[in-house]
Write a protein that holds these residues in place. Sequence first.
Motif, PDB file in Angstrom:
ATOM      1  N   GLY A  29       0.823  -1.195   0.000  1.00 41.88           N
ATOM      2  CA  GLY A  29       0.000   0.000   0.000  1.00 41.88           C
ATOM      3  C   GLY A  29       0.857   1.244   0.000  1.00 41.88           C
ATOM      4  N   ILE A  30       0.174   2.381  -0.135  1.00 42.43           N
ATOM      5  CA  ILE A  30       0.872   3.661  -0.094  1.00 42.43           C
ATOM      6  C   ILE A  30       0.122   4.593   0.851  1.00 42.43           C
ATOM      7  N   VAL A  31       0.875   5.329   1.653  1.00 41.43           N
ATOM      8  CA  VAL A  31       0.263   6.272   2.585  1.00 41.43           C
ATOM      9  C   VAL A  31      -0.286   7.450   1.784  1.00 41.43           C
ATOM     10  N   THR A  32      -1.605   7.625   1.835  1.00 43.41           N
ATOM     11  CA  THR A  32      -2.214   8.703   1.053  1.00 43.41           C
ATOM     12  C   THR A  32      -2.505   9.935   1.892  1.00 43.41           C
ATOM     13  N   ARG A  33      -2.734   9.746   3.202  1.00 43.34           N
ATOM     14  CA  ARG A  33      -3.046  10.900   4.046  1.00 43.34           C
ATOM     15  C   ARG A  33      -2.591  10.642   5.466  1.00 43.34           C
ATOM     16  N   ILE A  34      -2.089  11.677   6.106  1.00 42.76           N
ATOM     17  CA  ILE A  34      -1.851  11.622   7.538  1.00 42.76           C
ATOM     18  C   ILE A  34      -3.092  12.227   8.177  1.00 42.76           C
ATOM     19  N   LEU A  35      -3.871  11.388   8.876  1.00 49.15           N
ATOM     20  CA  LEU A  35      -5.137  11.883   9.422  1.00 49.15           C
ATOM     21  C   LEU A  35      -4.903  12.683  10.692  1.00 49.15           C
ATOM     22  N   ASP A  36      -4.057  12.149  11.566  1.00 51.03           N
ATOM     23  CA  ASP A  36      -3.589  12.916  12.713  1.00 51.03           C
ATOM     24  C   ASP A  36      -2.347  12.207  13.241  1.00 51.03           C
ATOM     25  N   ALA A  37      -1.883  12.610  14.411  1.00 48.76           N
ATOM     26  CA  ALA A  37      -0.625  12.069  14.927  1.00 48.76           C
ATOM     27  C   ALA A  37      -0.685  10.560  15.130  1.00 48.76           C
ATOM     28  N   LYS A  38      -1.888  10.003  15.237  1.00 50.14           N
ATOM     29  CA  LYS A  38      -2.017   8.585  15.550  1.00 50.14           C
ATOM     30  C   LYS A  38      -2.638   7.774  14.409  1.00 50.14           C
ATOM     31  N   LYS A  39      -3.037   8.430  13.349  1.00 52.32           N
ATOM     32  CA  LYS A  39      -3.765   7.704  12.305  1.00 52.32           C
ATOM     33  C   LYS A  39      -3.292   8.095  10.915  1.00 52.32           C
ATOM     34  N   VAL A  40      -3.162   7.083  10.057  1.00 52.40           N
ATOM     35  CA  VAL A  40      -2.834   7.340   8.664  1.00 52.40           C
ATOM     36  C   VAL A  40      -3.840   6.611   7.785  1.00 52.40           C
ATOM     37  N   GLU A  41      -4.055   7.154   6.603  1.00 56.82           N
ATOM     38  CA  GLU A  41      -4.864   6.451   5.607  1.00 56.82           C
ATOM     39  C   GLU A  41      -3.904   5.828   4.617  1.00 56.82           C
ATOM     40  N   ILE A  42      -4.036   4.507   4.457  1.00 59.54           N
ATOM     41  CA  ILE A  42      -3.168   3.791   3.531  1.00 59.54           C
ATOM     42  C   ILE A  42      -4.031   3.177   2.442  1.00 59.54           C
ATOM     43  N   LEU A  43      -3.650   3.455   1.189  1.00 65.69           N
ATOM     44  CA  LEU A  43      -4.384   2.891   0.063  1.00 65.69           C
ATOM     45  C   LEU A  43      -3.800   1.522  -0.274  1.00 65.69           C
ATOM     46  N   PHE A  44      -4.639   0.492  -0.110  1.00 68.56           N
ATOM     47  CA  PHE A  44      -4.249  -0.852  -0.536  1.00 68.56           C
ATOM     48  C   PHE A  44      -4.944  -1.154  -1.855  1.00 68.56           C
ATOM     49  N   LYS A  45      -4.622  -2.300  -2.438  1.00 65.00           N
ATOM     50  CA  LYS A  45      -5.142  -2.608  -3.772  1.00 65.00           C
ATOM     51  C   LYS A  45      -6.667  -2.554  -3.812  1.00 65.00           C
ATOM     52  N   ASP A  46      -7.320  -3.113  -2.774  1.00 61.50           N
ATOM     53  CA  ASP A  46      -8.778  -3.163  -2.820  1.00 61.50           C
ATOM     54  C   ASP A  46      -9.439  -1.900  -2.299  1.00 61.50           C
ATOM     55  N   GLU A  47      -8.892  -1.304  -1.244  1.00 64.00           N
ATOM     56  CA  GLU A  47      -9.505  -0.083  -0.723  1.00 64.00           C
ATOM     57  C   GLU A  47      -8.582   0.606   0.273  1.00 64.00           C
ATOM     58  N   PRO A  48      -8.878   1.900   0.544  1.00 63.82           N
ATOM     59  CA  PRO A  48      -8.078   2.593   1.551  1.00 63.82           C
ATOM     60  C   PRO A  48      -8.503   2.176   2.957  1.00 63.82           C
ATOM     61  N   ARG A  49      -7.558   2.134   3.871  1.00 58.88           N
ATOM     62  CA  ARG A  49      -7.883   1.759   5.243  1.00 58.88           C
ATOM     63  C   ARG A  49      -7.245   2.753   6.206  1.00 58.88           C
ATOM     64  N   THR A  50      -7.942   2.969   7.316  1.00 59.26           N
ATOM     65  CA  THR A  50      -7.399   3.821   8.370  1.00 59.26           C
ATOM     66  C   THR A  50      -6.646   2.940   9.353  1.00 59.26           C
ATOM     67  N   LEU A  51      -5.357   3.179   9.498  1.00 53.63           N
ATOM     68  CA  LEU A  51      -4.555   2.380  10.405  1.00 53.63           C
ATOM     69  C   LEU A  51      -3.823   3.300  11.393  1.00 53.63           C
ATOM     70  N   ALA A  52      -3.353   2.677  12.465  1.00 52.50           N
ATOM     71  CA  ALA A  52      -2.692   3.454  13.511  1.00 52.50           C
ATOM     72  C   ALA A  52      -1.229   3.702  13.176  1.00 52.50           C
ATOM     73  N   GLN A  53      -0.676   4.755  13.713  1.00 53.10           N
ATOM     74  CA  GLN A  53       0.768   4.979  13.631  1.00 53.10           C
ATOM     75  C   GLN A  53       1.251   5.517  14.970  1.00 53.10           C
ATOM     76  N   GLY A  54       2.531   5.338  15.213  1.00 54.34           N
ATOM     77  CA  GLY A  54       3.154   5.937  16.382  1.00 54.34           C
ATOM     78  C   GLY A  54       2.575   5.503  17.721  1.00 54.34           C
ATOM     79  N   LEU A  55       2.010   4.285  17.770  1.00 59.22           N
ATOM     80  CA  LEU A  55       1.449   3.805  19.033  1.00 59.22           C
ATOM     81  C   LEU A  55       2.560   3.231  19.901  1.00 59.22           C
ATOM     82  N   VAL A  56       2.572   3.638  21.158  1.00 61.78           N
ATOM     83  CA  VAL A  56       3.529   3.061  22.096  1.00 61.78           C
ATOM     84  C   VAL A  56       2.760   2.562  23.311  1.00 61.78           C
ATOM     85  N   ASP A  57       3.215   1.441  23.816  1.00 60.07           N
ATOM     86  CA  ASP A  57       2.529   0.881  24.986  1.00 60.07           C
ATOM     87  C   ASP A  57       3.149   1.421  26.261  1.00 60.07           C
TER      88      ASP A  57
END
Length: 164
Positions: free
Chosen positions: A136-164
């Motif tokens: 996939g390719i990162v199409t949008r940074i939604l906020d500090a914790k979320k990115v939109e990634i375009l995969f072959k079938d559809e874009p998905r909202t996934l997490a980024q920068g998560l720390v436990d």
Amino acid sequence: MLPPMSKPLKAGGEVDSGCCKCKLVLNHRIIAMVSGTPVRVECSTCNSHHNFRARAPGEKAPAKAGATTTKAASGTAGPRSTRSTSASKAAKEAADRERSWEKAVSGKAVSEFRNYRVDEMWSEGDLVRHKKFGDGIVTRILDAKKVEILFKDEPRTLAQGLVD
Ligand SMILES: [Zn+2]
């Protein structure tokens, strides 16, 4: 009559749901449905199983006057819904998306992709390799914790920068 724009939800399909562990509204796989509404979901980010919730934990329902339609179960109807007026338009958008996905990932070396991890930080245009969804390719940074990634079938909202 035109069919409703949002994809019919079904078990095994995908839906955006609030995740109690990630504390975000993210892509989830539907485990169980009751009368057309997801009840159990699996988080695509942390793989936890929990009840479906349309909003992020702690997030209040919009209290704006005039917001009469809450559309609780359909997380898919965003601001774009006003533009999508016909099924053929949606099909064209899907085809356009797939074309831009192909353009973005074709001819790229394996080394140009980074494996998706929830604790990574991403920038627009980054190439991602996801163990479930593929390239996939990162199409949008939604906020500090979320990115939109375009995969072959559809874009998905996934997490980024998560720390436990
Ligand atoms: Zn999660």
